[in-house]
Design an enzyme around this catalytic site. Structure first.
Site, PDB file in Angstrom:
ATOM      1  N   TYR A 111     -14.484  41.877   2.226  1.00  0.00           N
ATOM      2  CA  TYR A 111     -15.011  41.425   3.522  1.00  0.00           C
ATOM      3  C   TYR A 111     -16.100  42.394   3.979  1.00  0.00           C
ATOM      4  CZ  TYR A 111     -10.577  38.786   3.666  1.00  0.00           C
ATOM      5  OH  TYR A 111      -9.514  37.977   3.381  1.00  0.00           O
ATOM      6  N   HIS A 179      -6.328  40.261  -4.476  1.00  0.00           N
ATOM      7  CA  HIS A 179      -7.003  39.194  -3.727  1.00  0.00           C
ATOM      8  C   HIS A 179      -7.128  37.910  -4.548  1.00  0.00           C
ATOM      9  CE1 HIS A 179     -10.068  38.906  -0.186  1.00  0.00           C
ATOM     10  NE2 HIS A 179      -9.365  37.820  -0.296  1.00  0.00           N
ATOM     11  N   SER A 259      -6.113  31.759   7.244  1.00  0.00           N
ATOM     12  CA  SER A 259      -6.924  30.728   7.905  1.00  0.00           C
ATOM     13  C   SER A 259      -6.015  29.697   8.595  1.00  0.00           C
ATOM     14  CB  SER A 259      -7.848  30.019   6.907  1.00  0.00           C
ATOM     15  OG  SER A 259      -8.731  30.917   6.299  1.00  0.00           O
ATOM     16  N   PRO A 260      -5.062  30.172   9.415  1.00  0.00           N
ATOM     17  CA  PRO A 260      -4.054  29.245   9.971  1.00  0.00           C
ATOM     18  C   PRO A 260      -4.615  28.202  10.930  1.00  0.00           C
ATOM     19  CG  PRO A 260      -3.894  31.404  11.020  1.00  0.00           C
ATOM     20  CD  PRO A 260      -4.850  31.562   9.873  1.00  0.00           C
ATOM     21  N   ARG A 263     -10.010  27.969   9.749  1.00  0.00           N
ATOM     22  CA  ARG A 263     -11.325  28.602  10.022  1.00  0.00           C
ATOM     23  C   ARG A 263     -11.912  28.135  11.351  1.00  0.00           C
ATOM     24  NH1 ARG A 263     -10.196  27.121   5.009  1.00  0.00           N
ATOM     25  NH2 ARG A 263     -10.373  28.690   3.373  1.00  0.00           N
ATOM     26  N   GLY A 264     -11.034  27.926  12.302  1.00  0.00           N
ATOM     27  CA  GLY A 264     -11.466  27.528  13.642  1.00  0.00           C
ATOM     28  C   GLY A 264     -11.446  26.025  13.861  1.00  0.00           C
ATOM     29  N   PHE A 265     -11.425  25.228  12.793  1.00  0.00           N
ATOM     30  CA  PHE A 265     -11.563  23.775  12.947  1.00  0.00           C
ATOM     31  C   PHE A 265     -10.435  23.172  13.796  1.00  0.00           C
ATOM     32  CE2 PHE A 265     -10.839  19.383  11.686  1.00  0.00           C
ATOM     33  CZ  PHE A 265     -12.092  18.858  11.969  1.00  0.00           C
ATOM     34  N   SER A 267      -8.899  24.226  16.198  1.00  0.00           N
ATOM     35  CA  SER A 267      -8.957  24.550  17.629  1.00  0.00           C
ATOM     36  C   SER A 267      -9.654  23.451  18.429  1.00  0.00           C
ATOM     37  CB  SER A 267      -9.721  25.860  17.845  1.00  0.00           C
ATOM     38  OG  SER A 267     -11.117  25.658  17.621  1.00  0.00           O
TER      39      SER A 267
HETATM   40  N1  NAP Z   1      -6.413  35.993   1.162  1.00  0.00           N
HETATM   41  C1  NAP Z   1      -7.483  35.254   1.265  1.00  0.00           C
HETATM   42  O1  NAP Z   1      -8.038  34.785   0.269  1.00  0.00           O
HETATM   43  C2  NAP Z   1      -8.044  34.962   2.637  1.00  0.00           C
HETATM   44  C3  NAP Z   1      -9.058  34.021   2.801  1.00  0.00           C
HETATM   45  C4  NAP Z   1      -9.546  33.781   4.086  1.00  0.00           C
HETATM   46  C5  NAP Z   1      -9.017  34.459   5.179  1.00  0.00           C
HETATM   47  N2  NAP Z   1      -8.034  35.383   4.975  1.00  0.00           N
HETATM   48  C6  NAP Z   1      -7.459  36.132   6.112  1.00  0.00           C
HETATM   49  O2  NAP Z   1      -7.083  35.239   7.150  1.00  0.00           O
HETATM   50  C7  NAP Z   1      -7.632  35.667   8.391  1.00  0.00           C
HETATM   51  C8  NAP Z   1      -7.949  34.476   9.290  1.00  0.00           C
HETATM   52  O3  NAP Z   1      -8.715  33.548   8.576  1.00  0.00           O
HETATM   53  P1  NAP Z   1     -10.040  32.834   9.087  1.00  0.00           P
HETATM   54  O4  NAP Z   1     -10.808  33.715   9.949  1.00  0.00           O
HETATM   55  O5  NAP Z   1     -10.630  32.252   7.857  1.00  0.00           O
HETATM   56  O6  NAP Z   1      -9.511  31.573   9.877  1.00  0.00           O
HETATM   57  P2  NAP Z   1      -8.699  31.242  11.209  1.00  0.00           P
HETATM   58  O7  NAP Z   1      -7.937  32.406  11.672  1.00  0.00           O
HETATM   59  O8  NAP Z   1      -8.005  29.983  10.893  1.00  0.00           O
HETATM   60  O9  NAP Z   1      -9.871  30.899  12.215  1.00  0.00           O
HETATM   61  C9  NAP Z   1     -10.713  31.868  12.740  1.00  0.00           C
HETATM   62  C10 NAP Z   1     -11.765  31.158  13.566  1.00  0.00           C
HETATM   63  O10 NAP Z   1     -11.130  30.451  14.617  1.00  0.00           O
HETATM   64  C11 NAP Z   1     -11.678  30.808  15.867  1.00  0.00           C
HETATM   65  N3  NAP Z   1     -10.560  30.914  16.817  1.00  0.00           N
HETATM   66  C12 NAP Z   1      -9.513  31.770  16.785  1.00  0.00           C
HETATM   67  N4  NAP Z   1      -8.683  31.541  17.814  1.00  0.00           N
HETATM   68  C13 NAP Z   1      -9.226  30.521  18.514  1.00  0.00           C
HETATM   69  C14 NAP Z   1      -8.843  29.847  19.684  1.00  0.00           C
HETATM   70  N5  NAP Z   1      -7.729  30.158  20.341  1.00  0.00           N
HETATM   71  N6  NAP Z   1      -9.636  28.828  20.145  1.00  0.00           N
HETATM   72  C15 NAP Z   1     -10.783  28.499  19.489  1.00  0.00           C
HETATM   73  N7  NAP Z   1     -11.197  29.110  18.359  1.00  0.00           N
HETATM   74  C16 NAP Z   1     -10.423  30.120  17.881  1.00  0.00           C
HETATM   75  C17 NAP Z   1     -12.373  32.116  15.671  1.00  0.00           C
HETATM   76  O11 NAP Z   1     -13.534  32.153  16.486  1.00  0.00           O
HETATM   77  P3  NAP Z   1     -13.597  33.082  17.800  1.00  0.00           P
HETATM   78  O12 NAP Z   1     -14.043  34.406  17.309  1.00  0.00           O
HETATM   79  O13 NAP Z   1     -14.593  32.370  18.639  1.00  0.00           O
HETATM   80  O14 NAP Z   1     -12.234  33.108  18.406  1.00  0.00           O
HETATM   81  C18 NAP Z   1     -12.760  32.100  14.181  1.00  0.00           C
HETATM   82  O15 NAP Z   1     -14.047  31.574  13.980  1.00  0.00           O
HETATM   83  C19 NAP Z   1      -8.887  36.458   7.983  1.00  0.00           C
HETATM   84  O16 NAP Z   1      -9.254  37.383   8.970  1.00  0.00           O
HETATM   85  C20 NAP Z   1      -8.434  37.134   6.719  1.00  0.00           C
HETATM   86  O17 NAP Z   1      -7.753  38.319   7.044  1.00  0.00           O
HETATM   87  C21 NAP Z   1      -7.540  35.632   3.728  1.00  0.00           C
END
Ligand code: NAP
Length: 385
Positions: A111, A179, A259-260, A263-265, A267
């Site tokens: 990252y 990873h 990405s629970p 990825r923001g979708f 929300s």
């Molecule tokens: N192991 C792997 O291969 C892998 C791959 C991908 C991700 N990950 C891990 O998973 C973590 C989270 O994944 P992710 O960032 O891909 O996806 P995510 O947590 O599903 O979504 C993050 C996105 O959602 C938005 N968001 C968060 N809370 C919100 C809310 N209450 N209302 C509206 N929008 C909201 C955030 O924007 P705002 O900043 O505007 O809130 C951000 O753009 C990463 O940080 C990483 O540590 C691991």
């Protein structure tokens, strides 16, 4: 001998039930006066904050790790999610998360590359005795750039571990994940390196991302795993059917849905007109984030909003609460750059509904065809081995 020392799965479940019962007796979010802040720039924050108290245990025996029931994904603060707020703001938000009881923070070497670990280290190392910063090796990074190859050879893992410790400003990594699977290094050889790093005190535990049930079994036999981290949410439920969750349950391995919020979708804050930053957002490379796919898949968000409307929940809270009620050995790690979103996400722990209500929602969503796959062909090649 080592194996005998571990709790049996039954023992673990019994313990987990007891912990669960004791947790049920106390509020998951409580109003509490903040503990003394470690860092001096915190004096301006309010004296009373909602603090999450619910904890969950990932893994069993010597692999076990107890963390807050909801973690924090640090990645999007400066990588792949368009927004990169000012560094001070990011650090402040990470401190706000610690103040609210979050004890699991997730980053990775790739990252940034490297910058995300540096941010996590600067913000979180002062709290290292009360939180867990987890990171990941595997993607090859040379001179700060990714090559697209995997490298989990023993010498590389060792080098990456040293580099991560330095960037994170800590003495030991609470959990070091692979990873992505490296086709040129057997999982047993990776496990051997991990066991040596544990003996040397450089890391405490290990985990794997996006691997098959077969690889989980082989890896766990070679050295006990604490957690598997794979994508899991309403729009990607493969782990329910490909044996991954069943294997975790059977072997007592924790699970981290990444990405629970998809990825923001999920929300509801993304629509077909959303512009992703050209150089800092991988969503524009994902088939599910084309304008056509977004338009079609918005039906899923509508169902989450519909479920939440009468229950006082936002779509994000519905998405997170659904994951949280699945198993008590799961800890989702949503990422955010905003305090309001952090608070909203933590509030997902407040809601609890019957299995029947959740099933009804699952059935409604399952009836909606999802447009676009989650990964492009290149990314898909790296998962499921
Ligand atoms: N192991 C792997 O291969 C892998 C791959 C991908 C991700 N990950 C891990 O998973 C973590 C989270 O994944 P992710 O960032 O891909 O996806 P995510 O947590 O599903 O979504 C993050 C996105 O959602 C938005 N968001 C968060 N809370 C919100 C809310 N209450 N209302 C509206 N929008 C909201 C955030 O924007 P705002 O900043 O505007 O809130 C951000 O753009 C990463 O940080 C990483 O540590 C691991």
């Amino acid at each position: 001998m080592e194996e005998k020392k571990q709790l049996s799965r039954r023992g673990f479940l019994k313990t987990a039930t007891l912990i669960g019962a004791s947790l049920a007796a106390q509020p998951i979010l409580s109003k509490a006066v903040k503990t003394q802040n470690i860092l001096s720039d915190k004096s301006t924050t309010s004296a009373s904050t909602n603090v999450i108290t619910a904890q969950r245990t990932l893994g069993v025996g010597k692999a076990a790790m107890t963390v807050s029931a909801l973690g924090f994904g640090v990645m999007g603060m400066n990588y792949n999610r368009s927004q990169s707020p000012d560094r001070k703001q990011c650090i402040k938000l990470l401190h706000e998360a610690v103040d609210r009881g979050v004890t699991l923070f997730d980053t990775a070497i790739v990252y940034g590359p490297l910058h995300n670990e540096e941010l996590a280290g600067e913000a979180l190392s002062p709290y290292k005795d009360k939180i867990a910063i987890t990171t990941k090796f595997g993607h090859e990074v040379i001179n700060g750039k990714t090559t697209g190859r995997q490298d989990s050879r023993p010498a590389t893992i060792r080098q990456y571990c040293e580099d991560s410790l330095r960037r994170l400003k800590i003495d030991t990594i609470e959990m070091f994940y692979q990873h992505r699977f490296d086709p040129n290094t057997s999982i047993e050889e990776v496990a051997q390196t991990i066991s040596e790093l544990v003996k040397e005190g450089k890391i405490k535990r290990w985990g794997l991302c996006e691997v098959s049930a077969e690889t989980i079994r082989r890896a766990h036999k070679a050295y006990p795993l604490t957690a598997i981290q794979s994508e899991y949410h309403f729009m990607h439920r493969d782990v329910e059917n490909n044996g991954v969750l069943d294997t975790c349950k059977e072997l007592g391995i924790g699970f981290i849905p990444y990405s629970p919020i998809n990825r923001g979708f999920l929300s509801g804050c993304i629509n077909e007109y959303t512009v992703f930053e050209n150089n800092n957002d991988n969503r524009q490379t994902l088939p599910r984030f084309t304008p056509e796919a977004i338009r079609a898949n918005t039906r899923i968000v509508n169902e989450l909003q519909h479920f939440g409307r009468t229950r006082g929940m936002t779509a994000t809270q519905v998405a997170l609460a659904w994951l949280l009620q699945k198993e008590d050995w799961m800890v989702p790690i949503p990422g955010t750059t905003k305090l309001s979103h952090l608070e909203e996400n933590l509030r997902a722990l407040d809601f609890s509904y019957s299995a029947e209500e959740w099933r009804e929602l699952e059935n409604k969503i399952a009836a909606i065809p999802i447009v676009g796959s989650r990964y492009n062909a290149e990314q898909q090649k790296q998962v499921g081995h």
